[in-house]
Design a protein around this motif. Structure first.
Motif, PDB file in Angstrom:
ATOM      1  N   PHE A 125     -62.539 109.525  30.890  1.00 43.61           N
ATOM      2  CA  PHE A 125     -62.786 109.281  29.403  1.00 43.61           C
ATOM      3  C   PHE A 125     -62.932 107.810  29.203  1.00 43.61           C
ATOM      4  N   ASN A 126     -63.849 107.553  28.600  1.00 44.63           N
ATOM      5  CA  ASN A 126     -64.010 106.124  27.960  1.00 44.63           C
ATOM      6  C   ASN A 126     -63.233 106.181  26.244  1.00 44.63           C
ATOM      7  N   ILE A 127     -61.857 106.290  26.412  1.00 43.02           N
ATOM      8  CA  ILE A 127     -61.146 106.231  24.995  1.00 43.02           C
ATOM      9  C   ILE A 127     -61.525 105.269  23.923  1.00 43.02           C
ATOM     10  N   ARG A 128     -62.612 104.203  24.264  1.00 40.30           N
ATOM     11  CA  ARG A 128     -62.992 103.315  23.244  1.00 40.30           C
ATOM     12  C   ARG A 128     -63.902 104.318  22.503  1.00 40.30           C
ATOM     13  N   ARG A 129     -64.349 105.132  22.896  1.00 37.28           N
ATOM     14  CA  ARG A 129     -65.130 106.336  21.781  1.00 37.28           C
ATOM     15  C   ARG A 129     -64.177 107.175  20.945  1.00 37.28           C
ATOM     16  N   PRO A 130     -64.653 107.038  19.659  1.00 40.88           N
ATOM     17  CA  PRO A 130     -63.588 107.715  18.924  1.00 40.88           C
ATOM     18  C   PRO A 130     -63.429 109.217  19.082  1.00 40.88           C
ATOM     19  N   VAL A 131     -64.550 109.832  19.615  1.00 39.92           N
ATOM     20  CA  VAL A 131     -64.171 111.307  19.786  1.00 39.92           C
ATOM     21  C   VAL A 131     -63.242 111.469  20.918  1.00 39.92           C
ATOM     22  N   PHE A 132     -62.701 110.590  21.858  1.00 43.31           N
ATOM     23  CA  PHE A 132     -61.824 110.915  23.049  1.00 43.31           C
ATOM     24  C   PHE A 132     -60.396 110.195  22.708  1.00 43.31           C
ATOM     25  N   GLN A 133     -60.187 109.737  21.474  1.00 40.00           N
ATOM     26  CA  GLN A 133     -59.162 108.923  21.160  1.00 40.00           C
ATOM     27  C   GLN A 133     -57.658 109.999  20.923  1.00 40.00           C
ATOM     28  N   ASP A 134     -58.109 111.088  20.812  1.00 42.69           N
ATOM     29  CA  ASP A 134     -56.918 112.354  20.525  1.00 42.69           C
ATOM     30  C   ASP A 134     -56.813 112.681  21.720  1.00 42.69           C
ATOM     31  N   ARG A 135     -55.762 112.762  22.172  1.00 47.20           N
ATOM     32  CA  ARG A 135     -55.050 113.189  23.582  1.00 47.20           C
ATOM     33  C   ARG A 135     -55.479 114.773  23.888  1.00 47.20           C
ATOM     34  N   ARG A 136     -55.162 115.568  22.516  1.00 40.61           N
ATOM     35  CA  ARG A 136     -55.581 116.800  22.609  1.00 40.61           C
ATOM     36  C   ARG A 136     -57.065 117.299  23.100  1.00 40.61           C
ATOM     37  N   VAL A 137     -57.831 116.261  22.543  1.00 38.95           N
ATOM     38  CA  VAL A 137     -59.111 116.613  22.864  1.00 38.95           C
ATOM     39  C   VAL A 137     -59.638 116.460  24.404  1.00 38.95           C
ATOM     40  N   ARG A 138     -58.968 115.374  24.859  1.00 37.34           N
ATOM     41  CA  ARG A 138     -58.894 115.008  26.327  1.00 37.34           C
ATOM     42  C   ARG A 138     -58.362 116.255  27.221  1.00 37.34           C
ATOM     43  N   GLU A 139     -57.346 116.653  26.761  1.00 30.65           N
ATOM     44  CA  GLU A 139     -56.684 117.643  27.427  1.00 30.65           C
ATOM     45  C   GLU A 139     -57.676 118.960  27.508  1.00 30.65           C
ATOM     46  N   ALA A 140     -58.022 119.243  26.373  1.00 26.87           N
ATOM     47  CA  ALA A 140     -58.922 120.319  26.200  1.00 26.87           C
ATOM     48  C   ALA A 140     -60.126 120.571  27.201  1.00 26.87           C
ATOM     49  N   ILE A 141     -60.773 119.341  27.112  1.00 24.88           N
ATOM     50  CA  ILE A 141     -61.961 119.312  28.071  1.00 24.88           C
ATOM     51  C   ILE A 141     -61.754 119.355  29.495  1.00 24.88           C
ATOM     52  N   ALA A 142     -60.406 118.875  29.717  1.00 25.55           N
ATOM     53  CA  ALA A 142     -59.935 118.813  31.180  1.00 25.55           C
ATOM     54  C   ALA A 142     -59.666 120.157  31.711  1.00 25.55           C
ATOM     55  N   LEU A 143     -59.256 121.003  30.779  1.00 25.96           N
ATOM     56  CA  LEU A 143     -58.937 122.407  31.069  1.00 25.96           C
ATOM     57  C   LEU A 143     -60.232 123.171  31.669  1.00 25.96           C
ATOM     58  N   LEU A 144     -61.477 122.644  31.276  1.00 26.07           N
ATOM     59  CA  LEU A 144     -62.487 123.610  31.428  1.00 26.07           C
ATOM     60  C   LEU A 144     -63.377 123.104  32.678  1.00 26.07           C
ATOM     61  N   ARG A 202     -69.500  98.734  29.471  1.00 24.85           N
ATOM     62  CA  ARG A 202     -68.557  99.980  28.950  1.00 24.85           C
ATOM     63  C   ARG A 202     -69.347 100.744  27.993  1.00 24.85           C
ATOM     64  N   ASP A 203     -70.636 100.752  28.435  1.00 19.73           N
ATOM     65  CA  ASP A 203     -71.728 101.858  27.535  1.00 19.73           C
ATOM     66  C   ASP A 203     -71.730 103.155  28.228  1.00 19.73           C
ATOM     67  N   PHE A 204     -70.672 104.192  28.220  1.00 16.66           N
ATOM     68  CA  PHE A 204     -70.616 105.082  28.445  1.00 16.66           C
ATOM     69  C   PHE A 204     -69.542 106.115  27.940  1.00 16.66           C
ATOM     70  N   ASP A 205     -69.569 107.315  27.838  1.00 19.68           N
ATOM     71  CA  ASP A 205     -68.863 108.158  27.289  1.00 19.68           C
ATOM     72  C   ASP A 205     -67.752 108.706  28.463  1.00 19.68           C
ATOM     73  N   MET A 206     -68.266 109.221  29.526  1.00 24.28           N
ATOM     74  CA  MET A 206     -67.501 109.687  30.815  1.00 24.28           C
ATOM     75  C   MET A 206     -68.458 109.329  31.936  1.00 24.28           C
ATOM     76  N   VAL A 207     -67.708 109.149  33.209  1.00 22.12           N
ATOM     77  CA  VAL A 207     -68.094 108.457  34.140  1.00 22.12           C
ATOM     78  C   VAL A 207     -67.209 109.154  35.454  1.00 22.12           C
ATOM     79  N   PRO A 208     -67.818 109.338  36.562  1.00 20.01           N
ATOM     80  CA  PRO A 208     -66.814 109.623  37.815  1.00 20.01           C
ATOM     81  C   PRO A 208     -66.339 108.244  38.455  1.00 20.01           C
ATOM     82  N   ALA A 209     -64.931 108.297  38.472  1.00 20.03           N
ATOM     83  CA  ALA A 209     -64.332 107.165  38.784  1.00 20.03           C
ATOM     84  C   ALA A 209     -63.425 107.664  39.856  1.00 20.03           C
TER      85      ALA A 209
END
Length: 615
Positions: free
Chosen positions: A319-338, A483-490
């Motif tokens: 996750f690129n947590i510079r993006r506002p949508v990913f700054q909440d840990r709960r959002v990141r955890e929810a996405i990872a669960l899927l 840093r122009d991305f939302d998510m990348v394989p890393a």
């Protein structure tokens, strides 16, 4: 003299004596280790145990590269540099692939470090020569350090940030002084400097990409460049270091050629057709089924899995947590669960992978148990600054039954998103700002799409829109750096002795550095303290404790969707090669292999090769 003045003088004299005693205790050695433990090999050793010291020289090795290249300068944050350029350079020391962190002398025949690790001095081998015959001097070392930190990739500034100055004491001695004592890793890291010729680079712009073959001092020189398509290296038969014990049995091929292909599937077909000789396989599907061919059935192609004792580090969707949508840990955890690893492993990977559950996976540094008293001592001052789970739970990625039905994970993901203020509107997951939850997954390799598409479907069932954006390699690299991305394989690879590179991975000061691997955008004072503590570790046990503490905090931050790993090297090669009877613990030792005598065919010497696939 009054007593106060006398006492001050005595104290000052005592401190001076202690300083001289520290200097006297420093002595040149043939090898240095992280915690000053004895090196495995003594000063008079003749060769490493995993090599064949009498391996025949000759023949050629043909390798494959992907997506072309436009630069022969791997030291700058520009362009896509050619593979295997390290073959043309010598470093000050030779890293032992059979020990956790030991450096033996190469360009530097002796190494001297202060007992408190406040400096390191390298004594250059007077026989060392660049390929034009000019000697390698201390001035070249100083020039290399300065040019890398001034114009090189930003990672060098992070790596060497604690160096206060570097001085050429004479033509054969160079000393690095450190801003702070106690950084045990820095003397060894400096030993890995690949030394550049000052006289060659002084007339060229180091900051620009170029396809002019650079001058080096290593076992190979660049013989031919076909821009973007192939590069050919030839062994330097009068290489100054060829009789040193650290390289005896290495570099046996007269010619090494790298041909470039559009993607891995094209390259695999070329390998089976005999267009190149060795392949390190990353795809579980290809490893299971892709090599089936007349050559494999006839025994001309050999497949082997070689045990890999290295930490595998973390591979994941970052996750690129510079993006506002990913700054909440709960959002990141929810996405990872899927992300349904068990289904993917069974359906896509032939059940050949293990789930990554640590940033130091496949090592004793992985936090796979609750923190002990020593680790809690590190973590306790950070209570309230790090997730509470760090102290009470062992992080484990979600586990499904492999059926593809992940109701429990979806329920938990929905709950987390609801807690974060999201709701479903018109079948879309909408945030507190009224905007749909959507993000872009940036990739450069087509074969990753088959892994992402099931993840995309699971996200879509909760109203989350994931868009896969595939771009060419140059655009991908530029977008990573900007840093122009939302998510990348890393992937964050780890060594058995992690240290300064952790600054480049996780520390606040690397967040805005275009060339760093802080893809996530971490700016966390607690993580900074853990990274700094790891680097200052004064024993192996302390290193393990600090690595585990850092691991926990990163894991519970849900900064990545953990992927998978394999603890072997999957190698395939044509049967005209032989290799030593043993391999070092931390490498598969390709450059200790050789061509079987009598099999130096025209193709093996690099002549009359089939044309590589055009870009």
């Amino acid at each position: 003299m009054n007593m106060t003045l006398r006492n001050r003088c005595l104290k000052g004299f005592g401190a001076l004596l202690l300083a001289f005693a520290g200097l006297a205790a420093a002595e040149p050695k043939h090898a240095i280790t992280l915690y000053d433990e004895p090196a495995k090999y003594p000063p008079n050793f003749t060769h490493f145990s995993w090599v064949n010291p009498d391996a025949p020289k000759g023949g050629g090795l043909r390798l494959a590269g992907l997506n072309g290249f436009d630069s022969l300068n791997p030291f700058i944050p520009k362009g896509n540099s050619a593979d295997q350029l390290g073959l043309i350079y010598d470093s000050l020391t030779f890293h032992s692939p059979d020990e956790p962190f030991t450096e033996y002398g190469l360009l530097a025949e002796q190494i001297e470090k202060a007992p408190d690790n406040s400096f390191v001095r390298f004594y250059l081998n007077p026989k060392a020569r660049f390929h034009d015959g000019k000697p390698v001097t201390a001035e070249d070392v100083v020039f290399t350090f300065n040019i890398l930190t001034e114009k090189g990739d930003p990672m060098y500034r992070h790596y060497y940030a604690d160096v206060s100055k570097v001085v050429a004491e004479d033509s054969q001695r160079v000393r690095f002084d450190f801003k702070h004592p106690g950084n045990r890793e820095l003397p060894l890291i400096l030993g890995q400097l690949q030394i550049l010729p000052k006289h060659w680079w002084e007339t060229r712009d180091f900051g620009k990409t170029s396809l002019e073959p650079p001058l080096g001092s290593g076992p190979y020189r660049i013989a031919k460049v076909d821009a973007g398509r192939s590069i050919r290296y030839e062994r330097v038969k009068d290489w100054w270091a060829k009789d040193l014990p650290v390289v005896r049995g290495y570099y046996n091929f007269d010619v090494i050629t790298v041909d470039y292909y559009r993607d891995m599937s094209v390259a695999l077909e070329a390998f089976k057709a005999g267009q190149f000789d060795f392949n390190l396989e990353y795809s579980a599907k290809d490893w299971a089924t892709g090599y089936d061919s007349p050559a494999l059935r006839a025994g001309k192609i050999i497949k082997e899995s070689i045990t890999n004792h290295n930490p595998t580090g973390m591979q994941g969707f970052a996750f690129n947590i510079r993006r506002p949508v990913f700054q909440d840990r709960r959002v990141r955890e929810a996405i990872a669960l899927l992300f349904d690893f068990e289904w993917a492993n069974k359906q896509l990977f032939y059940s050949s992978y293990k789930r990554t559950g640590s940033y130091f996976e496949n090592s004793e540094m992985a936090a796979h148990q609750l923190p002990d008293a020593a680790e809690l001592k590190i973590l306790e001052p950070l209570r309230g600054q790090v997730p509470d789970e760090v102290f009470t739970q062992v992080f484990t990625p979600p586990v499904s039954d492999g059926s593809g039905i992940i109701r429990e994970q979806k329920r938990r993901a929905y709950q987390l998103l609801t807690e974060a203020g999201f709701k479903i509107e018109n079948d879309k997951m909408v945030g507190p700002d009224g905007k749909p939850l959507t993000f872009e997954f940036l990739i450069a390799q087509a074969n990753l799409e088959r892994v992402i598409l099931p993840f995309k479907r699971n996200l879509a069932e909760l109203g989350i829109d994931l868009q896969i954006r595939r771009v060419d390699v140059s655009q991908y690299i530029n977008r990573l750096r900007s840093r122009d991305f939302d998510m990348v394989p890393a992937t964050w690879g780890q060594s058995n002795s992690p240290g300064n590179e952790q600054m480049e991975f996780w520390h606040s000061r690397s967040a805005d550095s275009a060339g760093s691997r802080n893809f996530i955008g971490l700016r966390d004072p607690a993580i900074d303290k853990l990274v700094e503590g790891l680097i200052r570790s004064d024993s192996r046990q302390s290193l393990i404790e600090h690595a585990r503490a850092l691991d926990r905090v990163l894991l519970w931050g849900h900064y990545v969707v953990p992927n998978y790993y394999v603890d072997t090297w999957r190698v395939a090669y044509w049967n005209h090669f032989q290799r030593p009877g043993s391999t070092p613990l931390y490498d598969y030792g390709l450059f200790t292999w050789w061509v079987k005598p009598g099999m130096e065919t025209a193709s093996q010497s690099g002549q009359n090769q089939p044309e590589p696939d055009s870009q």
